[in-house]
Design an enzyme around this catalytic site. Structure first.
Site, PDB file in Angstrom:
ATOM      1  N   ARG A  11       0.883  -1.175   0.000  1.00 57.94           N
ATOM      2  CA  ARG A  11       0.000   0.000   0.000  1.00 57.94           C
ATOM      3  C   ARG A  11       0.908   1.209   0.000  1.00 57.94           C
ATOM      4  NH1 ARG A  11      -2.998   3.644  -0.677  1.00 57.94           N
ATOM      5  NH2 ARG A  11      -4.680   4.373   0.616  1.00 57.94           N
ATOM      6  N   GLU A  19      -9.736   4.042  -8.101  1.00 54.18           N
ATOM      7  CA  GLU A  19     -10.055   2.612  -8.122  1.00 54.18           C
ATOM      8  C   GLU A  19     -10.259   2.129  -9.549  1.00 54.18           C
ATOM      9  OE1 GLU A  19     -10.267   0.523  -5.528  1.00 54.18           O
ATOM     10  OE2 GLU A  19      -9.870   2.067  -4.031  1.00 54.18           O
ATOM     11  N   ARG A  53      -1.237  -5.398   5.093  1.00 55.08           N
ATOM     12  CA  ARG A  53      -0.350  -5.019   3.988  1.00 55.08           C
ATOM     13  C   ARG A  53       0.710  -4.045   4.478  1.00 55.08           C
ATOM     14  NH1 ARG A  53      -4.952  -2.951  -0.095  1.00 55.08           N
ATOM     15  NH2 ARG A  53      -5.313  -1.798   1.818  1.00 55.08           N
TER      16      ARG A  53
END
Length: 128
Positions: A11, A19, A53
């Site tokens: 990330r 997106e 993440r």
């Protein structure tokens, strides 16, 4: 990112890109791939997110920050909820003033708002 031959999802710290399915989502993804794919980059780990993440700043072979380059090119928002970096804020102001990337849209929607709206729409359709 491949780390010791293993694919790891990273990330990017301080940025939020459009997106998939959102305007400029694919262009942002392609821009990122053009800068990184097949190259050796340096990762500076900042944290872990709620999904486990790694949250990191990525430095390209030329030493520049991928995170910063995405914002400067208009392919991501500076995510001020997590980053107070003044250089990133200036890069976004400049990209916006020059109508680069997603800032060319009349009313670009931040990904965090798009996700909320998309979730509501998905929930509505699931109820039908």
């Amino acid at each position: 990112m491949l780390i010791n031959g293993k694919a790891v999802r990273i990330r990017l710290f301080g940025v939020d890109a459009p997106e998939k399915g959102q305007p400029f989502g694919e262009k942002s993804r392609q821009y990122t791939a053009d800068l990184c794919f097949g190259k050796t980059v340096r990762m500076e780990k900042k944290d872990k997110d709620q999904y486990g993440r790694i949250v990191a700043e990525i430095y390209l072979p030329d030493g520049t920050s991928l995170n910063h380059r995405l914002v400067a090119a208009g392919f991501a928002w500076h995510y001020t909820q997590f980053s107070k970096n003044p250089d990133m804020a200036r890069a976004q102001q400049k990209a916006r003033a020059e109508r680069k990337g997603l800032w060319a849209e009349p009313q670009p929607m931040a990904p965090w708002n798009w996700r909320k709206q998309h979730r509501r729409t998905s929930q509505f359709h699931a109820q039908l």
